[in-house]
Design a protein around this motif. Structure first.
Motif, PDB file in Angstrom:
ATOM      1  N   THR A 194       0.841  -1.198   0.000  1.00  0.00           N
ATOM      2  CA  THR A 194       0.000   0.000   0.000  1.00  0.00           C
ATOM      3  C   THR A 194       0.873   1.244   0.000  1.00  0.00           C
ATOM      4  N   PHE A 195       0.613   2.145  -0.945  1.00  0.00           N
ATOM      5  CA  PHE A 195       1.358   3.403  -0.994  1.00  0.00           C
ATOM      6  C   PHE A 195       0.701   4.378  -0.031  1.00  0.00           C
ATOM      7  N   GLY A 196       1.491   4.968   0.848  1.00  0.00           N
ATOM      8  CA  GLY A 196       0.934   5.739   1.953  1.00  0.00           C
ATOM      9  C   GLY A 196       0.613   7.177   1.639  1.00  0.00           C
ATOM     10  N   SER A 197       0.215   7.488   0.412  1.00  0.00           N
ATOM     11  CA  SER A 197      -0.127   8.859   0.055  1.00  0.00           C
ATOM     12  C   SER A 197      -1.146   8.849  -1.064  1.00  0.00           C
ATOM     13  N   ASP A 198      -1.953   9.912  -1.131  1.00  0.00           N
ATOM     14  CA  ASP A 198      -2.935  10.033  -2.207  1.00  0.00           C
ATOM     15  C   ASP A 198      -2.311  10.593  -3.481  1.00  0.00           C
ATOM     16  N   ASN A 199      -1.109  11.138  -3.366  1.00  0.00           N
ATOM     17  CA  ASN A 199      -0.480  11.773  -4.520  1.00  0.00           C
ATOM     18  C   ASN A 199       1.026  11.541  -4.447  1.00  0.00           C
ATOM     19  N   CYS A 200       1.569  10.788  -5.415  1.00  0.00           N
ATOM     20  CA  CYS A 200       3.003  10.489  -5.393  1.00  0.00           C
ATOM     21  C   CYS A 200       3.825  11.647  -5.941  1.00  0.00           C
ATOM     22  N   GLY A 201       3.205  12.536  -6.697  1.00  0.00           N
ATOM     23  CA  GLY A 201       3.911  13.679  -7.270  1.00  0.00           C
ATOM     24  C   GLY A 201       4.861  13.321  -8.379  1.00  0.00           C
ATOM     25  N   ALA A 202       4.874  12.063  -8.803  1.00  0.00           N
ATOM     26  CA  ALA A 202       5.843  11.625  -9.814  1.00  0.00           C
ATOM     27  C   ALA A 202       5.216  10.664 -10.816  1.00  0.00           C
ATOM     28  N   CYS A 203       3.958  10.899 -11.162  1.00  0.00           N
ATOM     29  CA  CYS A 203       3.335  10.197 -12.281  1.00  0.00           C
ATOM     30  C   CYS A 203       2.399  11.179 -12.966  1.00  0.00           C
ATOM     31  N   ASP A 204       2.010  10.886 -14.184  1.00  0.00           N
ATOM     32  CA  ASP A 204       1.185  11.829 -14.934  1.00  0.00           C
ATOM     33  C   ASP A 204      -0.157  12.097 -14.251  1.00  0.00           C
ATOM     34  N   ASN A 205      -0.744  11.069 -13.655  1.00  0.00           N
ATOM     35  CA  ASN A 205      -2.054  11.256 -13.036  1.00  0.00           C
ATOM     36  C   ASN A 205      -1.989  12.104 -11.775  1.00  0.00           C
ATOM     37  N   CYS A 206      -0.832  12.113 -11.108  1.00  0.00           N
ATOM     38  CA  CYS A 206      -0.678  12.949  -9.911  1.00  0.00           C
ATOM     39  C   CYS A 206      -0.154  14.338 -10.262  1.00  0.00           C
ATOM     40  N   GLN A 207       0.720  14.425 -11.257  1.00  0.00           N
ATOM     41  CA  GLN A 207       1.250  15.730 -11.652  1.00  0.00           C
ATOM     42  C   GLN A 207       0.217  16.566 -12.401  1.00  0.00           C
ATOM     43  N   SER A 208      -0.553  15.901 -13.259  1.00  0.00           N
ATOM     44  CA  SER A 208      -1.564  16.600 -14.077  1.00  0.00           C
ATOM     45  C   SER A 208      -2.837  15.771 -14.094  1.00  0.00           C
ATOM     46  N   PRO A 209      -3.599  15.797 -12.994  1.00  0.00           N
ATOM     47  CA  PRO A 209      -4.810  14.967 -12.913  1.00  0.00           C
ATOM     48  C   PRO A 209      -5.760  15.256 -14.064  1.00  0.00           C
ATOM     49  N   ARG A 210      -6.294  14.192 -14.631  1.00  0.00           N
ATOM     50  CA  ARG A 210      -7.260  14.362 -15.723  1.00  0.00           C
ATOM     51  C   ARG A 210      -8.603  14.801 -15.157  1.00  0.00           C
ATOM     52  N   SER A 211      -9.241  15.697 -15.853  1.00  0.00           N
ATOM     53  CA  SER A 211     -10.536  16.193 -15.395  1.00  0.00           C
ATOM     54  C   SER A 211     -11.620  15.152 -15.646  1.00  0.00           C
ATOM     55  N   SER A 212     -12.687  15.261 -14.894  1.00  0.00           N
ATOM     56  CA  SER A 212     -13.832  14.368 -15.073  1.00  0.00           C
ATOM     57  C   SER A 212     -14.961  15.123 -15.772  1.00  0.00           C
ATOM     58  N   TYR A 213     -15.941  14.387 -16.239  1.00  0.00           N
ATOM     59  CA  TYR A 213     -17.092  14.997 -16.901  1.00  0.00           C
ATOM     60  C   TYR A 213     -18.339  14.179 -16.569  1.00  0.00           C
ATOM     61  N   ASP A 214     -19.474  14.752 -16.821  1.00  0.00           N
ATOM     62  CA  ASP A 214     -20.737  14.067 -16.571  1.00  0.00           C
ATOM     63  C   ASP A 214     -20.932  13.019 -17.660  1.00  0.00           C
ATOM     64  N   GLY A 215     -20.670  11.777 -17.319  1.00  0.00           N
ATOM     65  CA  GLY A 215     -20.791  10.689 -18.292  1.00  0.00           C
ATOM     66  C   GLY A 215     -22.059   9.883 -18.124  1.00  0.00           C
ATOM     67  N   THR A 216     -23.067  10.486 -17.512  1.00  0.00           N
ATOM     68  CA  THR A 216     -24.294   9.744 -17.210  1.00  0.00           C
ATOM     69  C   THR A 216     -24.941   9.178 -18.464  1.00  0.00           C
ATOM     70  N   VAL A 217     -25.045  10.001 -19.512  1.00  0.00           N
ATOM     71  CA  VAL A 217     -25.733   9.560 -20.733  1.00  0.00           C
ATOM     72  C   VAL A 217     -25.001   8.376 -21.357  1.00  0.00           C
ATOM     73  N   ALA A 218     -23.682   8.503 -21.496  1.00  0.00           N
ATOM     74  CA  ALA A 218     -22.910   7.415 -22.090  1.00  0.00           C
ATOM     75  C   ALA A 218     -23.001   6.155 -21.227  1.00  0.00           C
ATOM     76  N   ALA A 219     -22.885   6.324 -19.901  1.00  0.00           N
ATOM     77  CA  ALA A 219     -22.952   5.176 -19.009  1.00  0.00           C
ATOM     78  C   ALA A 219     -24.322   4.505 -19.086  1.00  0.00           C
ATOM     79  N   GLN A 220     -25.395   5.316 -19.114  1.00  0.00           N
ATOM     80  CA  GLN A 220     -26.746   4.759 -19.204  1.00  0.00           C
ATOM     81  C   GLN A 220     -26.922   3.956 -20.487  1.00  0.00           C
ATOM     82  N   LYS A 221     -26.390   4.473 -21.594  1.00  0.00           N
ATOM     83  CA  LYS A 221     -26.511   3.758 -22.869  1.00  0.00           C
ATOM     84  C   LYS A 221     -25.801   2.412 -22.803  1.00  0.00           C
ATOM     85  N   LEU A 222     -24.588   2.403 -22.252  1.00  0.00           N
ATOM     86  CA  LEU A 222     -23.816   1.170 -22.237  1.00  0.00           C
ATOM     87  C   LEU A 222     -24.415   0.152 -21.260  1.00  0.00           C
TER      88      LEU A 222
END
Length: 640
Positions: free
Chosen positions: A416-444
């Motif tokens: 287990t990595f003891g932090s929410d942010n390692c500061g040394a990967c793309d997802n921690c350095q530049s977190p990707r934004s989220s969007y409302d995917g309800t319509v797409a999820a409902q369709k699938l």
């Protein structure tokens, strides 16, 4: 430079004499004090302190106990059997899977003044007899052997005559069929346990899941083994994943941003490695290809050119790497999707072995996933197919996840990595934004529900996507899925985009994917509830390529002009000796010199990596270079 230089004779003629140089007597192993161990550590290897777990592993081995040690690449596994070999009587035998790995370690040991040798098929009869005589007279402290040679002919009897006092099994994960690099010949090692029942065994590896660890203990018949598992975290490595798009241009752009840095690019096929190396050469980047399809001499030449810094990039299949101890590999780039996370972790671990920053970049595409799936379908063993599918699923999850890459890798090995942010990967350095995917999820989700409702059983993800995107194929029509309400309602997304959405819904727990020969998808209870309640579902936006180079914390600040002068000197001395430059000194040592400006023997001895033998061989040359530099350049001051 002559690529066919005889390294063994080059060393015998060099200023570094192949003699044992522990600066203490040889007391019974159990009576060796910590001060004595640290004295040998500094005098022979040039280090002022042990890395985590090293001293405990060494102590248990010296006390005659079996040991299983998992230390990450660059964590100092080799020292765990090399140092005790110098303070215990008798011969330490090291089982090593690759000729290149044996040669590299023996060359490094000889450069430190340690009497070490190997026996393998590369030796001519005269050289083999010479080493054999040396073993009979006790001239060596360490002997490297391949596992198949270990039980060949009278070798077990010879080992008994030579006074074997420890058997070290390097790359021990090769003994397990559950590992990523299973080698059947490793299973033969366990047969020696009964013959050498009083001799401590030391098994070492950088990558092993809990299942593989258990297999190592059983196959080697280790008794009451002390087990050490270091953190799998490599804090000096940065992990990134980019969507693959015009990969040749992506690779060239990456390399041009990293001028003069050495690295490995992994390709899934021999043809791919050849083509990429040719493309890089056309772009003016010194590169070579390495794979099992090349003649042995060509493979050796490619490897030597890389080790000697004659080329800075190797485009390779997974055949390249295990025997490479080049500490200044600054990046590992995966041009194609690896088969599993265990192999990916080990391959990325070849970057930054010296503790300086390293980058790990994976180019990811849905096409690579499909290619791997087709390879899996070609397997004839159902059990192998199921294991390969599960490993591929984990690999794709890692590539597409918006969570911390480091946490995902450590979690795979049960840490287990003891932090929410390692500061040394793309997802921690530049977190990707989220969007409302309800319509797409409902369709699938609705499509999965309707398909099962129509047919009474579940289908695979590809079939669901085909229905969503209105694919007029025979299989869809056969089951009447072109007649359900969700047929063709997903035209706003491509098949690849729907696949990514579906896999995120699996990770979020709305869908479940079954394992087995036909990995179908079904609604999870959470997905059914979300469908009925029209619950809002947040999805992650796709990965995009960053415009700037990621930061690399941990670099040793130094006088870059002096560092470059020391590199040139190192290269010249290495060529004179006929060895790779890092055998002289590693980048960490050179950067420390270029930061601290040692001007006399005492100051030079304080530099990490400068042992007594290396100082005698090279110290004055580097002191002269530093003094000459300071005659025309002022000292600079650096933080830390």
């Amino acid at each position: 430079m002559n690529d066919d230089v005889d390294w063994d004779h080059a060393f015998e003629q060099s200023t570094v004499a192949p003699s044992v140089a522990p600066a203490v007597a040889t007391p019974p192993p159990s009576s060796v004090t910590s001060d004595q161990l640290r004295h040998v550590l500094k005098e022979v290897f040039g280090y002022g302190s042990f890395r985590p777990l090293q001293e405990s592993i060494i102590r248990d081995s010296l006390d005659g106990r079996d040991v299983l040690a998992l230390l990450p690449t660059g964590g100092g596994k080799s020292l765990c059997y090399q140092l005790p070999a110098l303070v215990r009587p008798g011969l330490t035998v090291v089982i090593s899977p690759l000729i290149a790995l044996m040669k590299d370690q023996v060359d490094s040991l000889r450069a430190n003044g340690v009497a070490a040798t190997f026996l393998n098929s590369t030796l001519d009869e005269g050289e083999r007899r010479k080493r054999w005589r040396g073993l009979h007279t006790g001239a060596y402290k360490l002997l490297y052997l391949a596992p198949e040679r270990l039980i060949l002919g009278t070798m077990p009897d010879e080992l008994a005559r030579w006074g074997v006092s420890c058997l070290a099994v390097d790359e021990a994960h090769c003994i397990s069929e559950w590992g990523h690099d299973f080698r059947p010949e490793y299973r033969q090692i366990g047969a020696l346990r009964e013959r050498f029942h009083q001799v401590p065994f030391l098994a070492l590896t950088a990558t092993a899941t809990e299942r593989v660890r258990s297999d190592i203990l059983g196959q080697l018949h280790l008794r009451d083994a002390a087990t050490y598992v270091a953190s799998f975290n490599r804090p000096n490595l940065v992990y990134r994943v980019l969507p693959k798009s015009q990969p040749s241009q992506q690779v060239i752009g990456f390399l041009k941003d990293r001028k003069d840095e050495a690295g490995i690019i992994y390709c899934s096929s021999r043809a791919g490695a050849d083509a990429l190396a040719a493309r890089l050469l056309e772009a003016g980047i010194p590169a070579t290809a390495y794979h099992a399809g090349l003649e042995k001499a060509d493979r050796e030449k490619a490897q030597d050119r890389f080790l000697r810094d004659e080329v800075r990039v190797v485009c390779a299949t997974i055949a390249f790497g295990m025997g490479i101890n080049k500490p200044n590999v600054r990046f590992v780039l995966h041009h194609d999707l690896p088969k599993n996370l265990e192999g990916y972790y080990q391959e990325t671990g070849r970057a930054g072995r010296d503790g300086l920053p390293g980058e790990c970049l994976l180019l990811f595409s849905a096409g690579d996933v499909a290619k791997q799936q087709s390879f899996i379908e070609e397997k004839t063993d159902a059990r192998e197919q199921q294991l390969a599918r599960e490993q591929l699923r984990q690999m794709v999850h890692y590539a597409e996840s918006s969570q911390c890459r480091r946490a995902a890798l450590l979690g795979y090995f049960g840490e287990t990595f003891g932090s929410d942010n390692c500061g040394a990967c793309d997802n921690c350095q530049s977190p990707r934004s989220s969007y409302d995917g309800t319509v797409a999820a409902q369709k699938l989700l609705s499509c999965v529900y309707r398909v099962r409702q129509r047919s009474g059983f579940d289908f695979g993800l590809n079939h669901i996507v085909t229905v969503l995107t209105g694919g007029e194929v025979e299989r869809v029509k056969r089951y009447g899925h072109d007649q359900i309400s969700t047929f063709g309602i997903g035209a706003e997304h491509s098949r690849n985009e729907w696949g990514a959405i579906a896999r995120e819904l699996i990770r979020l727990g709305y869908l479940r994917q079954q394992s087995g020969e036909f990995p179908t998808v079904e609604l999870a209870p959470e997905g059914l509830a979300a469908l009925k309640d029209r619950r809002r579902i947040s999805l992650t936006r796709p990965m995009v390529s960053p415009r700037t180079r990621s930061s690399r914390a941990g670099e040793i600040e130094c006088d870059e002009l002096l560092f470059e002068k020391l590199r040139v000197l190192r290269r010249r001395l290495a060529e004179e000796q006929g060895v790779p430059p890092y055998i002289v000194f590693g980048d960490v040592t050179l950067r420390s010199m270029a930061r601290d400006y040692p001007e006399n023997p005492s100051e030079m001895h304080a530099i990490s990596g400068v042992g007594e033998a290396k100082f005698r061989a090279y110290g004055e040359a580097f002191l002269t270079e530093i003094r000459d530099h300071l005659r025309v350049n002022p000292k600079r001051r650096f933080g830390g």
